[in-house]
Design an enzyme around this catalytic site. Structure first.
Site, PDB file in Angstrom:
ATOM      1  N   THR A   1      39.306  29.574  49.671  1.00 58.14           N
ATOM      2  CA  THR A   1      39.210  28.411  50.564  1.00 58.14           C
ATOM      3  C   THR A   1      40.434  28.435  51.486  1.00 58.14           C
ATOM      4  O   THR A   1      40.418  29.115  52.495  1.00 58.14           O
ATOM      5  CB  THR A   1      39.109  27.092  49.772  1.00 58.14           C
ATOM      6  OG1 THR A   1      40.161  27.031  48.798  1.00 58.14           O
ATOM      7  CG2 THR A   1      37.759  26.996  49.072  1.00 58.14           C
TER       8      THR A   1
ATOM      9  N   LYS B   1      41.397  32.294  42.765  1.00 55.04           N
ATOM     10  CA  LYS B   1      41.625  31.572  44.013  1.00 55.04           C
ATOM     11  C   LYS B   1      42.324  30.270  43.653  1.00 55.04           C
ATOM     12  O   LYS B   1      42.145  29.721  42.568  1.00 55.04           O
ATOM     13  CB  LYS B   1      40.319  31.319  44.776  1.00 55.04           C
ATOM     14  CG  LYS B   1      39.322  30.376  44.120  1.00 55.04           C
ATOM     15  CD  LYS B   1      39.564  28.905  44.280  1.00 55.04           C
ATOM     16  CE  LYS B   1      39.712  28.516  45.729  1.00 55.04           C
ATOM     17  NZ  LYS B   1      40.027  27.027  45.816  1.00 55.04           N
TER      18      LYS B   1
ATOM     19  N   THR C   1      42.997  24.454  36.727  1.00 49.75           N
ATOM     20  CA  THR C   1      43.531  24.051  38.017  1.00 49.75           C
ATOM     21  C   THR C   1      43.242  25.055  39.117  1.00 49.75           C
ATOM     22  O   THR C   1      43.976  25.131  40.085  1.00 49.75           O
ATOM     23  CB  THR C   1      45.048  23.850  37.889  1.00 49.75           C
ATOM     24  OG1 THR C   1      45.610  25.024  37.284  1.00 49.75           O
ATOM     25  CG2 THR C   1      45.363  22.658  37.026  1.00 49.75           C
TER      26      THR C   1
ATOM     27  N   GLU D   1      49.640  25.694  49.370  1.00 49.25           N
ATOM     28  CA  GLU D   1      49.402  25.413  50.788  1.00 49.25           C
ATOM     29  C   GLU D   1      50.714  25.128  51.519  1.00 49.25           C
ATOM     30  O   GLU D   1      51.429  24.180  51.199  1.00 49.25           O
ATOM     31  CB  GLU D   1      48.427  24.247  50.925  1.00 49.25           C
ATOM     32  CG  GLU D   1      47.025  24.637  50.489  1.00 49.25           C
ATOM     33  CD  GLU D   1      46.079  23.469  50.339  1.00 49.25           C
ATOM     34  OE1 GLU D   1      44.863  23.707  50.381  1.00 49.25           O
ATOM     35  OE2 GLU D   1      46.553  22.334  50.170  1.00 49.25           O
TER      36      GLU D   1
ATOM     37  N   ASN E   1      46.390  19.831  54.890  1.00 43.84           N
ATOM     38  CA  ASN E   1      45.546  18.868  54.189  1.00 43.84           C
ATOM     39  C   ASN E   1      45.134  17.688  55.053  1.00 43.84           C
ATOM     40  O   ASN E   1      44.156  17.010  54.750  1.00 43.84           O
ATOM     41  CB  ASN E   1      46.253  18.406  52.907  1.00 43.84           C
ATOM     42  CG  ASN E   1      46.147  19.450  51.825  1.00 43.84           C
ATOM     43  OD1 ASN E   1      45.110  19.587  51.188  1.00 43.84           O
ATOM     44  ND2 ASN E   1      47.199  20.219  51.637  1.00 43.84           N
TER      45      ASN E   1
ATOM     46  N   THR F   1      38.167  19.422  58.904  1.00 42.96           N
ATOM     47  CA  THR F   1      37.893  19.680  60.329  1.00 42.96           C
ATOM     48  C   THR F   1      38.419  21.020  60.770  1.00 42.96           C
ATOM     49  O   THR F   1      38.165  21.428  61.883  1.00 42.96           O
ATOM     50  CB  THR F   1      38.533  18.573  61.185  1.00 42.96           C
ATOM     51  OG1 THR F   1      39.931  18.509  60.917  1.00 42.96           O
ATOM     52  CG2 THR F   1      37.904  17.235  60.893  1.00 42.96           C
TER      53      THR F   1
END
Length: 394
Positions: free
Chosen positions: A144, A170, A181, A267, A389, A394
Protein backbone atom coordinates in the site's frame (compact mmCIF):
# COMPACT_ATOMS: atom_id res chain seq x y z
CA UNK A 1 12.17 -15.30 -2.44
CA UNK A 2 8.84 -16.47 -1.01
CA UNK A 3 8.98 -19.27 -3.63
CA UNK A 4 12.45 -20.52 -2.65
CA UNK A 5 11.30 -23.37 -0.36
CA UNK A 6 10.39 -26.58 -2.19
CA UNK A 7 6.83 -26.77 -3.48
CA UNK A 8 5.93 -23.06 -3.71
CA UNK A 9 5.05 -20.79 -6.61
CA UNK A 10 3.67 -17.26 -6.65
CA UNK A 11 2.29 -14.53 -8.90
CA UNK A 12 1.08 -10.95 -8.77
CA UNK A 13 -0.69 -8.65 -11.22
CA UNK A 14 -2.82 -5.54 -11.65
CA UNK A 15 -6.44 -6.71 -11.61
CA UNK A 16 -8.04 -3.27 -11.43
CA UNK A 17 -8.69 -2.96 -7.70
CA UNK A 18 -6.20 -0.07 -7.62
CA UNK A 19 -5.77 2.45 -10.41
CA UNK A 20 -2.30 1.48 -11.59
CA UNK A 21 -0.11 -0.72 -9.45
CA UNK A 22 -0.26 -4.49 -8.89
CA UNK A 23 -3.07 -5.33 -6.48
CA UNK A 24 -3.67 -9.10 -6.50
CA UNK A 25 -1.19 -11.75 -5.40
CA UNK A 26 -1.22 -15.52 -4.94
CA UNK A 27 1.02 -18.05 -3.22
CA UNK A 28 0.45 -21.74 -4.00
CA UNK A 29 1.91 -24.96 -2.68
CA UNK A 30 1.92 -28.18 -4.66
CA UNK A 31 0.74 -30.09 -1.57
CA UNK A 32 -1.56 -29.18 1.34
CA UNK A 33 0.87 -27.37 3.63
CA UNK A 34 0.86 -27.37 7.41
CA UNK A 35 -0.26 -23.87 8.30
CA UNK A 36 -0.40 -21.45 11.21
CA UNK A 37 -1.57 -17.88 11.59
CA UNK A 38 -1.99 -15.07 14.08
CA UNK A 39 -4.43 -12.22 13.60
CA UNK A 40 -5.06 -8.63 14.60
CA UNK A 41 -6.63 -8.13 18.01
CA UNK A 42 -8.56 -5.10 16.76
CA UNK A 43 -12.26 -5.55 17.64
CA UNK A 44 -13.20 -4.53 14.08
CA UNK A 45 -11.60 -7.55 12.47
CA UNK A 46 -11.90 -7.54 8.69
CA UNK A 47 -13.98 -10.12 6.81
CA UNK A 48 -11.02 -11.87 5.08
CA UNK A 49 -9.48 -12.70 8.46
CA UNK A 50 -12.73 -14.23 9.69
CA UNK A 51 -12.94 -16.42 6.59
CA UNK A 52 -9.30 -17.50 6.83
CA UNK A 53 -9.62 -18.37 10.52
CA UNK A 54 -12.71 -20.42 9.78
CA UNK A 55 -10.87 -22.38 7.09
CA UNK A 56 -7.81 -22.95 9.28
CA UNK A 57 -9.94 -24.51 11.97
CA UNK A 58 -10.90 -27.42 9.68
CA UNK A 59 -7.50 -29.15 9.53
CA UNK A 60 -4.78 -26.55 9.95
CA UNK A 61 -3.62 -26.87 6.36
CA UNK A 62 -3.45 -24.39 3.51
CA UNK A 63 -2.52 -24.86 -0.13
CA UNK A 64 -3.10 -21.37 -1.49
CA UNK A 65 -3.19 -17.81 -0.18
CA UNK A 66 -4.89 -15.04 -2.18
CA UNK A 67 -4.15 -11.43 -1.21
CA UNK A 68 -5.44 -8.12 -2.54
CA UNK A 69 -4.34 -4.57 -1.82
CA UNK A 70 -6.24 -1.33 -2.31
CA UNK A 71 -9.45 -2.25 -0.47
CA UNK A 72 -9.46 -3.60 3.08
CA UNK A 73 -12.96 -5.13 3.09
CA UNK A 74 -13.18 -4.12 6.76
CA UNK A 75 -16.29 -2.66 8.41
CA UNK A 76 -18.30 -3.68 5.34
CA UNK A 77 -20.99 -5.76 7.08
CA UNK A 78 -22.62 -8.90 5.75
CA UNK A 79 -22.03 -7.85 2.14
CA UNK A 80 -18.29 -7.63 2.80
CA UNK A 81 -18.31 -11.05 4.45
CA UNK A 82 -20.00 -12.55 1.40
CA UNK A 83 -17.39 -10.84 -0.79
CA UNK A 84 -14.68 -12.54 1.26
CA UNK A 85 -16.31 -15.95 0.79
CA UNK A 86 -16.58 -15.26 -2.94
CA UNK A 87 -12.92 -14.24 -3.03
CA UNK A 88 -11.93 -17.54 -1.43
CA UNK A 89 -14.29 -19.55 -3.66
CA UNK A 90 -12.94 -17.97 -6.85
CA UNK A 91 -9.43 -19.22 -6.07
CA UNK A 92 -10.54 -22.61 -4.74
CA UNK A 93 -12.64 -23.42 -7.83
CA UNK A 94 -9.97 -22.27 -10.28
CA UNK A 95 -7.29 -24.27 -8.46
CA UNK A 96 -9.48 -27.32 -7.81
CA UNK A 97 -8.96 -27.11 -4.05
CA UNK A 98 -11.27 -27.47 -1.04
CA UNK A 99 -12.30 -23.96 0.01
CA UNK A 100 -10.94 -24.38 3.53
CA UNK A 101 -7.43 -24.88 2.10
CA UNK A 102 -7.43 -21.39 0.59
CA UNK A 103 -6.52 -18.47 2.82
CA UNK A 104 -7.32 -14.87 1.93
CA UNK A 105 -6.12 -11.47 3.09
CA UNK A 106 -6.85 -7.87 2.14
CA UNK A 107 -5.22 -4.53 2.83
CA UNK A 108 -6.14 -0.97 1.91
CA UNK A 109 -8.83 1.57 2.71
CA UNK A 110 -11.16 0.58 5.57
CA UNK A 111 -14.89 0.69 4.87
CA UNK A 112 -14.60 0.05 1.15
CA UNK A 113 -15.68 -3.22 -0.45
CA UNK A 114 -13.52 -5.01 -2.98
CA UNK A 115 -14.72 -4.69 -6.59
CA UNK A 116 -15.40 -8.37 -7.11
CA UNK A 117 -15.57 -8.24 -10.91
CA UNK A 118 -11.91 -7.28 -11.39
CA UNK A 119 -10.85 -9.64 -8.62
CA UNK A 120 -12.62 -12.75 -9.90
CA UNK A 121 -11.55 -12.00 -13.49
CA UNK A 122 -7.97 -11.62 -12.30
CA UNK A 123 -7.75 -14.96 -10.50
CA UNK A 124 -7.49 -17.23 -13.61
CA UNK A 125 -4.80 -15.01 -15.09
CA UNK A 126 -3.01 -15.02 -11.74
CA UNK A 127 -3.01 -18.82 -11.70
CA UNK A 128 -1.63 -18.94 -15.25
CA UNK A 129 1.29 -16.78 -14.12
CA UNK A 130 2.24 -18.91 -11.09
CA UNK A 131 5.95 -19.68 -11.15
CA UNK A 132 9.07 -19.91 -9.03
CA UNK A 133 9.99 -16.51 -10.47
CA UNK A 134 6.75 -14.88 -9.32
CA UNK A 135 7.97 -13.85 -5.88
CA UNK A 136 8.67 -10.19 -6.62
CA UNK A 137 5.35 -9.78 -8.45
CA UNK A 138 3.55 -11.16 -5.40
CA UNK A 139 5.50 -8.87 -3.08
CA UNK A 140 4.61 -5.81 -5.13
CA UNK A 141 0.93 -6.82 -5.28
CA UNK A 142 0.48 -6.64 -1.49
CA UNK A 143 1.92 -3.13 -0.98
CA UNK A 144 0.00 0.00 0.00
CA UNK A 145 2.07 2.98 1.21
CA UNK A 146 5.25 0.91 1.47
CA UNK A 147 8.30 2.35 -0.26
CA UNK A 148 9.46 -1.10 -1.41
CA UNK A 149 9.08 -4.84 -1.02
CA UNK A 150 10.19 -6.62 2.13
CA UNK A 151 11.67 -10.13 1.81
CA UNK A 152 14.13 -12.30 3.69
CA UNK A 153 15.34 -15.91 3.43
CA UNK A 154 17.50 -18.26 5.47
CA UNK A 155 18.82 -21.75 4.77
CA UNK A 156 19.71 -24.28 7.43
CA UNK A 157 20.32 -27.99 7.85
CA UNK A 158 17.99 -30.40 9.64
CA UNK A 159 18.81 -34.11 9.81
CA UNK A 160 21.53 -33.41 7.25
CA UNK A 161 19.05 -31.96 4.73
CA UNK A 162 18.79 -28.37 3.55
CA UNK A 163 15.70 -26.50 4.73
CA UNK A 164 14.64 -23.06 3.56
CA UNK A 165 12.52 -20.44 5.32
CA UNK A 166 11.40 -17.39 3.33
CA UNK A 167 9.25 -14.42 4.25
CA UNK A 168 7.51 -11.50 2.58
CA UNK A 169 5.70 -8.65 4.28
CA UNK A 170 3.96 -5.33 3.83
CA UNK A 171 3.50 -2.64 6.39
CA UNK A 172 4.25 1.04 6.70
CA UNK A 173 1.41 2.70 8.64
CA UNK A 174 -1.16 1.59 11.23
CA UNK A 175 1.64 -0.35 12.90
CA UNK A 176 1.50 -0.94 16.63
CA UNK A 177 2.52 -3.86 18.86
CA UNK A 178 -0.88 -5.45 19.26
CA UNK A 179 -0.77 -8.56 17.04
CA UNK A 180 -0.96 -8.61 14.31
CA UNK A 181 0.25 -5.35 12.90
CA UNK A 182 0.90 -5.99 9.23
CA UNK A 183 0.61 -8.65 6.55
CA UNK A 184 3.47 -11.14 6.68
CA UNK A 185 3.70 -14.46 4.88
CA UNK A 186 6.29 -17.15 5.58
CA UNK A 187 6.94 -20.30 3.56
CA UNK A 188 9.19 -23.22 4.44
CA UNK A 189 9.80 -26.75 3.22
CA UNK A 190 10.32 -28.01 6.78
CA UNK A 191 8.37 -31.02 8.03
CA UNK A 192 6.26 -29.86 10.98
CA UNK A 193 2.73 -30.48 12.21
CA UNK A 194 0.24 -27.58 12.25
CA UNK A 195 -0.10 -27.58 16.04
CA UNK A 196 3.66 -27.39 16.56
CA UNK A 197 3.97 -24.65 13.94
CA UNK A 198 1.14 -22.66 15.54
CA UNK A 199 2.81 -22.82 18.95
CA UNK A 200 6.11 -21.66 17.48
CA UNK A 201 4.50 -18.79 15.60
CA UNK A 202 2.72 -17.50 18.70
CA UNK A 203 5.95 -17.63 20.70
CA UNK A 204 8.04 -15.90 18.04
CA UNK A 205 5.33 -13.29 17.39
CA UNK A 206 5.70 -11.98 20.93
CA UNK A 207 9.44 -11.48 20.37
CA UNK A 208 9.24 -9.90 16.93
CA UNK A 209 6.02 -8.65 15.30
CA UNK A 210 4.57 -7.65 18.66
CA UNK A 211 7.65 -5.53 19.39
CA UNK A 212 7.32 -2.98 16.60
CA UNK A 213 5.41 0.26 16.33
CA UNK A 214 5.18 3.08 13.81
CA UNK A 215 2.23 5.20 14.86
CA UNK A 216 0.33 3.54 17.71
CA UNK A 217 -2.54 2.41 15.46
CA UNK A 218 -3.40 -1.28 15.18
CA UNK A 219 -5.06 -2.20 11.90
CA UNK A 220 -8.27 -4.14 11.29
CA UNK A 221 -6.86 -6.49 8.66
CA UNK A 222 -3.45 -7.69 9.44
CA UNK A 223 -2.05 -11.12 10.11
CA UNK A 224 0.96 -13.38 9.83
CA UNK A 225 0.47 -16.69 8.01
CA UNK A 226 2.95 -19.55 7.66
CA UNK A 227 2.86 -22.49 5.24
CA UNK A 228 5.17 -25.53 5.57
CA UNK A 229 5.25 -27.90 2.58
CA UNK A 230 7.19 -30.66 4.34
CA UNK A 231 9.04 -31.45 1.09
CA UNK A 232 12.51 -31.40 2.65
CA UNK A 233 11.67 -34.90 3.99
CA UNK A 234 13.52 -34.83 7.29
CA UNK A 235 12.12 -36.23 10.51
CA UNK A 236 9.14 -34.17 11.75
CA UNK A 237 10.15 -31.20 13.87
CA UNK A 238 9.02 -31.13 17.47
CA UNK A 239 10.46 -29.40 20.49
CA UNK A 240 12.27 -32.66 21.27
CA UNK A 241 14.01 -32.82 17.88
CA UNK A 242 17.79 -32.34 18.13
CA UNK A 243 17.65 -29.53 15.54
CA UNK A 244 14.63 -27.76 17.02
CA UNK A 245 16.59 -24.79 18.35
CA UNK A 246 18.36 -24.39 15.01
CA UNK A 247 14.98 -24.20 13.26
CA UNK A 248 13.51 -21.91 15.90
CA UNK A 249 16.45 -19.51 15.66
CA UNK A 250 16.15 -19.38 11.87
CA UNK A 251 12.38 -18.88 12.03
CA UNK A 252 12.86 -16.12 14.61
CA UNK A 253 15.47 -14.44 12.43
CA UNK A 254 13.09 -14.31 9.45
CA UNK A 255 10.32 -12.87 11.62
CA UNK A 256 12.61 -10.35 13.28
CA UNK A 257 14.02 -9.12 9.98
CA UNK A 258 10.54 -8.67 8.50
CA UNK A 259 9.48 -6.78 11.64
CA UNK A 260 12.54 -4.52 11.44
CA UNK A 261 11.90 -3.82 7.76
CA UNK A 262 8.33 -2.77 8.54
CA UNK A 263 9.48 -0.47 11.34
CA UNK A 264 12.19 1.05 9.14
CA UNK A 265 9.66 1.68 6.35
CA UNK A 266 7.27 3.59 8.62
CA UNK A 267 5.40 6.24 6.69
CA UNK A 268 7.71 9.22 6.26
CA UNK A 269 10.40 7.67 8.45
CA UNK A 270 14.08 8.53 8.09
CA UNK A 271 15.50 6.30 10.84
CA UNK A 272 15.00 2.87 12.37
CA UNK A 273 14.90 3.09 16.16
CA UNK A 274 15.96 0.08 18.25
CA UNK A 275 15.24 0.18 21.98
CA UNK A 276 16.87 -2.43 24.21
CA UNK A 277 15.71 -2.70 27.81
CA UNK A 278 17.64 -4.93 30.17
CA UNK A 279 17.84 -5.42 33.91
CA UNK A 280 14.06 -5.73 34.25
CA UNK A 281 12.49 -7.80 37.00
CA UNK A 282 10.18 -9.59 34.52
CA UNK A 283 10.08 -10.24 30.77
CA UNK A 284 6.70 -8.53 30.55
CA UNK A 285 8.13 -5.47 32.28
CA UNK A 286 11.05 -5.33 29.85
CA UNK A 287 8.65 -5.52 26.91
CA UNK A 288 6.36 -2.87 28.38
CA UNK A 289 9.23 -0.43 28.87
CA UNK A 290 10.76 -1.04 25.44
CA UNK A 291 7.43 -0.62 23.63
CA UNK A 292 6.57 2.52 25.61
CA UNK A 293 9.83 4.19 24.62
CA UNK A 294 9.73 3.26 20.96
CA UNK A 295 6.06 4.22 20.76
CA UNK A 296 6.39 7.62 22.40
CA UNK A 297 5.63 10.43 19.96
CA UNK A 298 7.93 12.70 21.95
CA UNK A 299 10.82 10.24 21.73
CA UNK A 300 10.15 9.72 18.02
CA UNK A 301 10.19 13.45 17.28
CA UNK A 302 13.34 13.89 19.36
CA UNK A 303 15.01 11.22 17.23
CA UNK A 304 13.88 13.01 14.06
CA UNK A 305 15.39 16.24 15.35
CA UNK A 306 18.54 14.49 16.64
CA UNK A 307 17.79 16.01 20.05
CA UNK A 308 19.19 13.93 22.97
CA UNK A 309 16.24 14.83 25.22
CA UNK A 310 16.62 11.85 27.54
CA UNK A 311 13.85 13.09 29.84
CA UNK A 312 11.34 11.83 27.27
CA UNK A 313 12.88 8.35 27.49
CA UNK A 314 12.66 8.28 31.29
CA UNK A 315 9.09 9.56 31.15
CA UNK A 316 8.07 6.72 28.84
CA UNK A 317 9.67 4.16 31.15
CA UNK A 318 7.84 5.70 34.07
CA UNK A 319 4.37 5.31 32.57
CA UNK A 320 5.05 1.96 30.88
CA UNK A 321 3.86 -0.14 33.80
CA UNK A 322 7.25 -1.79 34.28
CA UNK A 323 8.67 -2.03 37.80
CA UNK A 324 11.14 0.84 38.23
CA UNK A 325 13.56 2.11 40.85
CA UNK A 326 14.53 5.58 39.59
CA UNK A 327 17.86 5.49 41.41
CA UNK A 328 18.92 2.36 39.47
CA UNK A 329 18.31 3.42 35.87
CA UNK A 330 20.96 3.95 33.23
CA UNK A 331 20.15 5.27 29.74
CA UNK A 332 22.40 5.25 26.69
CA UNK A 333 21.97 6.83 23.27
CA UNK A 334 24.25 4.89 20.97
CA UNK A 335 27.36 4.39 23.10
CA UNK A 336 26.81 7.60 25.05
CA UNK A 337 25.63 7.27 28.68
CA UNK A 338 23.18 10.14 29.22
CA UNK A 339 21.58 9.01 32.51
CA UNK A 340 23.30 7.11 35.29
CA UNK A 341 21.67 6.17 38.57
CA UNK A 342 18.55 8.03 37.53
CA UNK A 343 20.44 11.33 37.22
CA UNK A 344 22.05 13.28 34.38
CA UNK A 345 25.44 11.93 33.38
CA UNK A 346 28.33 14.05 32.17
CA UNK A 347 28.41 13.47 28.42
CA UNK A 348 29.32 15.08 25.12
CA UNK A 349 26.01 16.34 23.67
CA UNK A 350 27.45 16.47 20.16
CA UNK A 351 28.28 12.73 20.32
CA UNK A 352 24.73 12.02 21.46
CA UNK A 353 23.36 14.09 18.57
CA UNK A 354 25.49 12.15 16.11
CA UNK A 355 24.17 8.88 17.53
CA UNK A 356 20.62 10.11 16.89
CA UNK A 357 21.50 11.16 13.35
CA UNK A 358 22.31 7.62 12.15
CA UNK A 359 20.12 5.37 9.96
CA UNK A 360 19.90 2.99 12.95
CA UNK A 361 19.41 4.69 16.31
CA UNK A 362 20.04 2.54 19.38
CA UNK A 363 18.57 3.50 22.75
CA UNK A 364 19.53 1.38 25.74
CA UNK A 365 17.90 1.30 29.18
CA UNK A 366 19.17 -0.72 32.12
CA UNK A 367 16.55 -0.86 34.89
CA UNK A 368 19.00 -2.48 37.31
CA UNK A 369 16.38 -4.71 38.90
CA UNK A 370 16.82 -8.18 37.41
CA UNK A 371 17.90 -10.23 34.40
CA UNK A 372 14.99 -9.92 31.95
CA UNK A 373 15.49 -8.07 28.67
CA UNK A 374 13.55 -7.18 25.52
CA UNK A 375 14.07 -5.24 22.31
CA UNK A 376 11.52 -3.18 20.40
CA UNK A 377 11.72 -1.44 17.02
CA UNK A 378 10.12 1.67 15.62
CA UNK A 379 10.97 4.79 13.65
CA UNK A 380 11.10 8.54 13.93
CA UNK A 381 8.05 10.74 13.41
CA UNK A 382 8.36 13.23 10.58
CA UNK A 383 6.39 15.90 8.72
CA UNK A 384 5.94 13.40 5.88
CA UNK A 385 3.93 11.07 8.13
CA UNK A 386 1.28 13.78 8.45
CA UNK A 387 1.38 14.53 4.72
CA UNK A 388 0.98 10.87 3.71
CA UNK A 389 -1.90 10.19 6.08
CA UNK A 390 -3.69 13.48 5.51
CA UNK A 391 -4.24 12.48 1.88
CA UNK A 392 -4.32 8.67 2.09
CA UNK A 393 -7.69 8.28 0.32
CA UNK A 394 -6.97 10.92 -2.33
Amino acid sequence: MITSPRGFTAAGLHAGIKRKRKDLGLICCEVPAAAAAVYTTNAFQAAPLMVTQEGMEVEGRMQALLVNSGKANACTGEAGLQDAYQMRESAAVALGLPEHQVGIASTGVIGERIPMGPLTRGVPELIEQLSKEGSDDFCHAILTTDTGIKTVEVRLTIDGKEVRISGAAKGSGMIHPNMATMLAFVTTDAVIEPSVLQGLLREVTDETYNMITVDGDSSTNDMVAVMASGLSNHQPLTREHTDWLVFKDAFTFVSQELARMIARDGEGATRLVEVEVKGASTLEGARQAAKAIVGSSLVKTAVYGADPNWGRILSAVGYSGAAVNPAQIQVTIGEVIVVDGGQPALYDEELARRALDQPLVHIGVDLGLGTASATAWGCDLTYDYVRINASYRT
